[in-house]
Design a protein around this motif. Structure first.
Motif, PDB file in Angstrom:
ATOM      1  N   ARG A  72       0.938  -0.658  -0.097  1.00  0.00           N
ATOM      2  CA  ARG A  72       0.089  -0.617   0.193  1.00  0.00           C
ATOM      3  C   ARG A  72       0.626   0.879   0.142  1.00  0.00           C
ATOM      4  O   ARG A  72       1.610   1.444   1.124  1.00  0.00           O
ATOM      5  CB  ARG A  72      -0.764  -0.074   0.900  1.00  0.00           C
ATOM      6  N   CYS A  73       1.074   1.717  -0.799  1.00  0.00           N
ATOM      7  CA  CYS A  73       2.180   3.089  -1.027  1.00  0.00           C
ATOM      8  C   CYS A  73       1.226   3.618   0.111  1.00  0.00           C
ATOM      9  O   CYS A  73      -0.470   4.089   0.276  1.00  0.00           O
ATOM     10  CB  CYS A  73       0.962   3.895  -3.276  1.00  0.00           C
ATOM     11  N   SER A  74       2.072   5.375   0.396  1.00  0.00           N
ATOM     12  CA  SER A  74       0.888   5.791   1.377  1.00  0.00           C
ATOM     13  C   SER A  74       0.674   6.685   1.439  1.00  0.00           C
ATOM     14  O   SER A  74      -0.423   8.034   1.845  1.00  0.00           O
ATOM     15  CB  SER A  74       2.065   6.405   2.516  1.00  0.00           C
ATOM     16  N   HIS A  75       1.041   7.303  -0.047  1.00  0.00           N
ATOM     17  CA  HIS A  75       0.114   8.634  -0.938  1.00  0.00           C
ATOM     18  C   HIS A  75      -1.957   8.274  -0.601  1.00  0.00           C
ATOM     19  O   HIS A  75      -2.462   6.879  -0.536  1.00  0.00           O
ATOM     20  CB  HIS A  75       0.493   9.036  -2.724  1.00  0.00           C
ATOM     21  N   PHE A  76      -2.527   9.173  -1.415  1.00  0.00           N
ATOM     22  CA  PHE A  76      -3.828   8.659  -0.304  1.00  0.00           C
ATOM     23  C   PHE A  76      -4.618   8.149  -1.459  1.00  0.00           C
ATOM     24  O   PHE A  76      -5.444   7.048  -1.062  1.00  0.00           O
ATOM     25  CB  PHE A  76      -4.729  10.025  -0.322  1.00  0.00           C
ATOM     26  N   GLY A  77      -3.601   7.194  -2.746  1.00  0.00           N
ATOM     27  CA  GLY A  77      -4.487   6.407  -3.706  1.00  0.00           C
ATOM     28  C   GLY A  77      -4.791   5.135  -3.200  1.00  0.00           C
ATOM     29  O   GLY A  77      -5.438   4.349  -3.468  1.00  0.00           O
ATOM     30  N   HIS A  78      -3.424   5.089  -2.322  1.00  0.00           N
ATOM     31  CA  HIS A  78      -3.508   4.059  -1.326  1.00  0.00           C
ATOM     32  C   HIS A  78      -3.151   2.432  -2.381  1.00  0.00           C
ATOM     33  O   HIS A  78      -2.981   1.537  -2.202  1.00  0.00           O
ATOM     34  CB  HIS A  78      -4.285   3.638  -0.262  1.00  0.00           C
ATOM     35  N   ARG A  79      -2.439   3.123  -3.795  1.00  0.00           N
ATOM     36  CA  ARG A  79      -2.185   1.500  -5.038  1.00  0.00           C
ATOM     37  C   ARG A  79      -1.100   1.024  -4.307  1.00  0.00           C
ATOM     38  O   ARG A  79      -0.354   0.816  -3.080  1.00  0.00           O
ATOM     39  CB  ARG A  79      -1.877   2.965  -6.333  1.00  0.00           C
ATOM     40  N   LYS A  80      -1.222  -0.588  -5.414  1.00  0.00           N
ATOM     41  CA  LYS A  80      -0.131  -1.428  -4.980  1.00  0.00           C
ATOM     42  C   LYS A  80       0.652  -1.089  -4.919  1.00  0.00           C
ATOM     43  O   LYS A  80       1.287   0.530  -5.681  1.00  0.00           O
ATOM     44  CB  LYS A  80      -0.817  -2.506  -5.347  1.00  0.00           C
ATOM     45  N   ARG A  91       7.869   0.919  -6.806  1.00  0.00           N
ATOM     46  CA  ARG A  91       7.191   2.134  -6.479  1.00  0.00           C
ATOM     47  C   ARG A  91       5.428   1.542  -6.825  1.00  0.00           C
ATOM     48  O   ARG A  91       5.086   0.694  -7.387  1.00  0.00           O
ATOM     49  CB  ARG A  91       7.620   2.658  -8.560  1.00  0.00           C
ATOM     50  N   CYS A  92       5.419   2.851  -7.110  1.00  0.00           N
ATOM     51  CA  CYS A  92       3.458   2.070  -6.194  1.00  0.00           C
ATOM     52  C   CYS A  92       2.576   2.335  -7.733  1.00  0.00           C
ATOM     53  O   CYS A  92       3.894   3.264  -8.600  1.00  0.00           O
ATOM     54  CB  CYS A  92       2.640   3.212  -6.060  1.00  0.00           C
ATOM     55  N   CYS A  93       1.588   1.616  -8.017  1.00  0.00           N
ATOM     56  CA  CYS A  93       1.055   1.769  -9.503  1.00  0.00           C
ATOM     57  C   CYS A  93      -0.155   2.543 -10.071  1.00  0.00           C
ATOM     58  O   CYS A  93      -0.862   2.339 -10.023  1.00  0.00           O
ATOM     59  CB  CYS A  93       0.207   0.468  -9.502  1.00  0.00           C
ATOM     60  N   SER A  94       0.371   3.415  -9.990  1.00  0.00           N
ATOM     61  CA  SER A  94      -0.399   4.966  -9.656  1.00  0.00           C
ATOM     62  C   SER A  94      -0.016   5.735 -11.026  1.00  0.00           C
ATOM     63  O   SER A  94       1.485   6.000 -11.009  1.00  0.00           O
ATOM     64  CB  SER A  94      -1.278   5.900  -8.431  1.00  0.00           C
ATOM     65  N   VAL A  95      -0.649   7.174 -10.925  1.00  0.00           N
ATOM     66  CA  VAL A  95      -0.125   7.872 -12.156  1.00  0.00           C
ATOM     67  C   VAL A  95       1.364   8.788 -12.034  1.00  0.00           C
ATOM     68  O   VAL A  95       2.226   8.760 -12.325  1.00  0.00           O
ATOM     69  CB  VAL A  95      -0.913   8.239 -13.374  1.00  0.00           C
ATOM     70  N   PHE A  96       0.980   9.117 -10.416  1.00  0.00           N
ATOM     71  CA  PHE A  96       1.879   9.370  -9.760  1.00  0.00           C
ATOM     72  C   PHE A  96       3.572   9.041 -10.056  1.00  0.00           C
ATOM     73  O   PHE A  96       4.380   9.415  -9.609  1.00  0.00           O
ATOM     74  CB  PHE A  96       1.681  10.406  -8.566  1.00  0.00           C
ATOM     75  N   HIS A  97       3.455   7.308  -9.212  1.00  0.00           N
ATOM     76  CA  HIS A  97       4.410   6.630  -9.619  1.00  0.00           C
ATOM     77  C   HIS A  97       5.545   6.816  -8.150  1.00  0.00           C
ATOM     78  O   HIS A  97       7.145   7.481  -8.478  1.00  0.00           O
ATOM     79  CB  HIS A  97       4.951   6.529 -10.133  1.00  0.00           C
ATOM     80  N   SER A  98       5.176   6.932  -7.228  1.00  0.00           N
ATOM     81  CA  SER A  98       6.070   7.543  -6.008  1.00  0.00           C
ATOM     82  C   SER A  98       6.913   5.741  -5.997  1.00  0.00           C
ATOM     83  O   SER A  98       6.144   5.030  -6.056  1.00  0.00           O
ATOM     84  CB  SER A  98       5.065   7.547  -4.444  1.00  0.00           C
ATOM     85  N   THR A  99       8.283   6.525  -5.564  1.00  0.00           N
ATOM     86  CA  THR A  99       8.595   5.880  -5.734  1.00  0.00           C
ATOM     87  C   THR A  99       9.601   5.615  -3.925  1.00  0.00           C
ATOM     88  O   THR A  99       9.702   6.096  -3.825  1.00  0.00           O
ATOM     89  CB  THR A  99      10.351   5.495  -6.759  1.00  0.00           C
ATOM     90  N   GLY A 109       7.910  11.330  -5.534  1.00  0.00           N
ATOM     91  CA  GLY A 109       6.684  11.267  -5.725  1.00  0.00           C
ATOM     92  C   GLY A 109       5.998  11.979  -4.995  1.00  0.00           C
ATOM     93  O   GLY A 109       6.863  12.376  -3.278  1.00  0.00           O
ATOM     94  N   PRO A 110       4.068  11.808  -4.600  1.00  0.00           N
ATOM     95  CA  PRO A 110       3.713  12.436  -3.796  1.00  0.00           C
ATOM     96  C   PRO A 110       3.313  11.816  -2.460  1.00  0.00           C
ATOM     97  O   PRO A 110       2.995  12.346  -1.451  1.00  0.00           O
ATOM     98  CB  PRO A 110       2.595  12.999  -3.951  1.00  0.00           C
ATOM     99  N   ALA A 111       4.236  10.300  -2.095  1.00  0.00           N
ATOM    100  CA  ALA A 111       3.855   9.849  -1.008  1.00  0.00           C
ATOM    101  C   ALA A 111       4.217  10.632   0.170  1.00  0.00           C
ATOM    102  O   ALA A 111       5.602  10.539   0.002  1.00  0.00           O
ATOM    103  CB  ALA A 111       3.904   8.263  -1.018  1.00  0.00           C
TER     104      ALA A 111
HETATM  105  S1  FES Z   1      -1.094   5.894  -4.329  1.00  0.00           S
HETATM  106 FE1  FES Z   1       0.999   6.122  -4.549  1.00  0.00          FE
HETATM  107  S2  FES Z   1       1.401   8.382  -5.983  1.00  0.00           S
HETATM  108 FE2  FES Z   1      -0.561   8.136  -5.219  1.00  0.00          FE
END
Ligand code: FES
Length: 131
Positions: A72-80, A91-99, A109-111
């Motif tokens: 779970r990414c710590s950004h609000f989208g909480h992508r895998k 990296r997370c699987c969102s368009v923002f790709h926090s690494t 990224g924004p996480a």
């Molecule tokens: S959920 Fe990972 S950057 Fe948004």
């Protein structure tokens, strides 16, 4: 990764078959020696269900360490999560790709926070992940 997959939050990492792992006393035991194919270096899988409060992302690093994180990414989208191919990064699987680095610290990224990392021990053909 395609933009459509990123927009939908679809990762490359797939789940590990239920028959290769179990949860017991706050630990996840992964039967590495019974898996039909071991995780390749840089490869990953995830575990979900069986009473886990959150899916667990499991990866084998390029330098051959098994690592586990809350999936779970710590950004609000909480992508895998996915490994970054050829690099010791996640990296997370969102368009923002926090690494993140392999300690779970955010690199880009924004996480807002690091990943939650679990201790992994390897012995007798299995991995023991302490939740
Ligand atoms: S959920 Fe990972 S950057 Fe948004």
């Amino acid at each position: 990764m395609s933009l459509i997959k990123a927009a939908l939050g679809i990762c490359e990492t797939g789940p590990l078959d239920d028959s290769f792992w179990a949860v017991e006393d706050g630990k996840v035991r992964v039967k590495l020696d019974q898996m039909p194919a071991p995780l390749a270096k840089g490869g990953s899988t995830y575990l979900r269900g069986k009473g886990l409060s959150m899916p667990v992302f499991l990866m084998r690093s390029e330098d051959d360490q098994y690592l586990a994180f809350e999936n779970r990414c710590s950004h609000f989208g909480h992508r895998k999560l996915d490994p970054v191919p050829g690099e010791n990064k996640i990296r997370c699987c969102s368009v923002f790709h926090s690494t993140y680095d392999l300690d779970g610290n955010k690199l880009t990224g924004p996480a807002p926070n690091p990943l939650k990392r679990y201790t992994v021990e390897q012995s007798n053909g299995e991995l023991v992940i302490t939740l």
